[in-house]
Enzyme design. Structure first.
Site, short mmCIF file in Angstrom:
data_model
loop_
_atom_site.label_atom_id
_atom_site.label_comp_id
_atom_site.label_asym_id
_atom_site.label_seq_id
_atom_site.Cartn_x
_atom_site.Cartn_y
_atom_site.Cartn_z
N ASP A 1 4.06 0.45 12.37
CA ASP A 1 2.95 -0.42 11.97
C ASP A 1 3.15 -1.87 12.39
OD1 ASP A 1 1.47 1.62 10.90
OD2 ASP A 1 2.11 1.28 8.83
N ARG B 1 -8.44 13.44 12.90
CA ARG B 1 -7.00 13.24 12.77
C ARG B 1 -6.34 14.54 12.31
NH1 ARG B 1 -5.99 7.56 9.69
NH2 ARG B 1 -3.86 8.00 10.40
N SER C 1 10.37 7.45 11.80
CA SER C 1 9.93 6.81 10.55
C SER C 1 10.86 7.11 9.38
CB SER C 1 8.49 7.23 10.22
OG SER C 1 7.60 6.83 11.23
N SER D 1 5.67 10.86 9.11
CA SER D 1 6.51 10.87 7.91
C SER D 1 5.68 11.13 6.66
CB SER D 1 7.26 9.55 7.78
OG SER D 1 6.36 8.48 7.59
N LYS E 1 0.84 -1.20 0.00
CA LYS E 1 0.00 0.00 0.00
C LYS E 1 0.88 1.25 0.00
CE LYS E 1 -2.09 0.84 3.95
NZ LYS E 1 -1.66 2.12 4.55
N LYS F 1 -8.85 -2.33 4.09
CA LYS F 1 -8.04 -1.11 4.03
C LYS F 1 -6.67 -1.39 3.44
CE LYS F 1 -6.20 2.56 6.98
NZ LYS F 1 -6.59 3.67 6.11
N ARG G 1 2.38 6.05 -3.16
CA ARG G 1 3.42 6.96 -3.64
C ARG G 1 3.54 6.88 -5.16
NH1 ARG G 1 4.52 5.71 1.48
NH2 ARG G 1 5.78 7.10 2.78
N LYS H 1 -3.01 7.23 14.62
CA LYS H 1 -3.30 6.32 13.51
C LYS H 1 -4.81 6.17 13.35
CE LYS H 1 0.99 4.98 12.43
NZ LYS H 1 1.55 5.00 11.05
N ARG I 1 -3.80 3.42 18.93
CA ARG I 1 -3.44 2.00 18.94
C ARG I 1 -2.90 1.53 20.29
NH1 ARG I 1 -0.91 1.42 12.77
NH2 ARG I 1 -2.95 1.10 11.76
#
Length: 406
Positions: free
Chosen positions: A287, A97, A171, A144, A21, A388, A26, A314, A318
């Site tokens: 992650d 967020r 990151s 990041s 992903k 996702k 990108r 996130k 989390r």
């Protein structure tokens, strides 16, 4: 909706992993900036990538990224330099967020962006315009994705862009991934210490193929660690990957899983050698934190994980989610400094037949599912959230012998 998951005792399987992903999203931005007519090969079919594709192909000036944080950040920067007037929005959680650091940076460079709702948060109204560029200062401990979003549009700025990163830089592999992919699309970058310089330059159209996702591989490493007997071949992974989460191969050695690299991917086998306590700073691989927290608890291995400051912004918080759901299984986790999570071996009475909440977070569902190996079964709520990033996750589990009942 919820799934009841029961696990096999042994695995000998071949899994074709989903495309990355992070690379797919990108690549879509860079492909558009290069004005390429070529389609990207092996593009991810996950929700986060699909909303990016929809943004580029719908012809609408209203873009709904749903729960895709990467898409929100990358598209905000991309639309800031794209002629037209745009509105970008998302789910209710997305509207909670923060995005002000990215918006502030873009506005300082000449972007025309307004908040439609709460200041500092999506949705946004953007009027695309050419940006002069220049120099900006950013805290190195921001997401990041904010930095990557700015980097990818930097070559289009008339003066280019110099980013000075202040404080602790987190990151780093994701920033390197962005710069590496920009180079693949023909743009030179310069990163010296805390300063990244990008000069005005045109991207070059290129045929691009996306590699498989090391983040998705982490759940198969978890399965290999927890199951009694395992040989799992994962297709499409490479040793010299630009993905930061390729670190999973090294880290799982502590949990008794060895990695053999082949021309087609990797083969996972058990070593029988397991650490007594695990310590790791996840600042470069946030992650992976949920995967390792669940795995260590299920194996009875105390841990202290640091560098988790981005986990609170996130898809959900989390750290809190892990504490809440592991407590249901009888494990008491503690956090401190908004960046440290640890388990010292302390247990509590587990709930009777608990249901694991997923908090609209795909990684909660995938990290907890393998716990069924050590339990009679596990129940996971809202399991479709895995679309996702890994839409075939449940089908792949079934293909290797997991039983999944609605």
């Amino acid at each position: 909706m919820q799934y009841k998951i029961t696990a096999p005792n042994a695995l000998n399987s071949i899994i074709p992993l989903p495309a990355s992903k992070s690379i797919s999203n990108r690549a879509l931005i860079l492909n558009a900036l290069s004005l390429s007519a070529s389609e990207i090969a092996n593009l991810s079919d996950c929700d986060d990538t699909n909303v990016m594709v929809e943004a580029f192909t719908s012809g609408s000036n209203l873009i709904d990224v749903k729960a895709a944080g990467t898409s929100m950040r990358f598209l905000t920067a991309f639309l800031a330099i794209t002629p037209g007037e745009w509105i970008i929005t998302g789910t209710e959680r997305m509207k909670e967020r923060p995005i002000h650091l990215l918006v502030d940076a873009l506005v300082s460079l000449g972007a025309r962006i307004q908040y439609i709702g709460n200041v500092g948060y999506p949705p946004l109204k953007i009027k695309g315009t050419a940006l002069d560029g220049g120099e900006i200062y950013l805290s190195g401990d921001v997401s990041s994705q904010f930095i990557s979003a700015l980097l990818m549009i930097a070559p289009s700025m008339s003066k280019g862009l110099i980013i000075h990163l202040e404080g602790n830089i987190i990151s780093v592999p994701y920033i390197k991934l962005t710069l590496g992919m920009m180079a693949q699309f023909g743009v030179k970058t310069h990163w010296d210490g805390r300063t990244i310089k990008i000069y005005p330059e045109e991207y070059r159209a290129t045929h691009y193929t996306v590699e498989s996702d090391w983040s998705a591989a982490s759940y198969w490493y978890e399965i290999a660690a927890l199951v009694d007997d395992a040989r799992i071949e994962l297709k499409g992974l490479f040793k010299n990957s630009m993905q930061g989460d390729s670190k999973v191969a090294e880290l799982f050695l502590d949990l008794g899983v060895a990695t053999e690299y082949t021309k087609d991917g990797v083969i996972l086998t058990k070593t029988g050698k397991v650490t007594k306590k695990m310590f790791h700073n996840f600042v470069n691989e946030p992650d992976l934190a949920q995967t390792f927290a669940v795995t260590c608890c299920m194996m009875g291995i105390p841990f202290m994980f640091t560098g988790l400051q981005t986990l609170k912004i996130k898809e959900t918080d989390r750290i809190e989610a892990l504490k809440n759901e592991m407590k249901k299984l009888g494990y008491l986790l503690y956090d401190s400094d908004d960046s440290i999570l640890e388990w010292n071996g302390e247990r509590c009475e587990p709930e009777a037949d608990p249901v694991i909440k997923t908090y609209e977070d795909h990684r909660m569902a995938m990290a907890f599912a393998p716990a069924a190996i050590k339990l009679d079964h596990i129940n996971v709520a809202h399991p479709k959230v895995v679309t996702k990033s890994y839409p075939r996750f449940w089908d792949d589990l079934k293909s290797v012998g997991f039983s999944i009942e609605e």
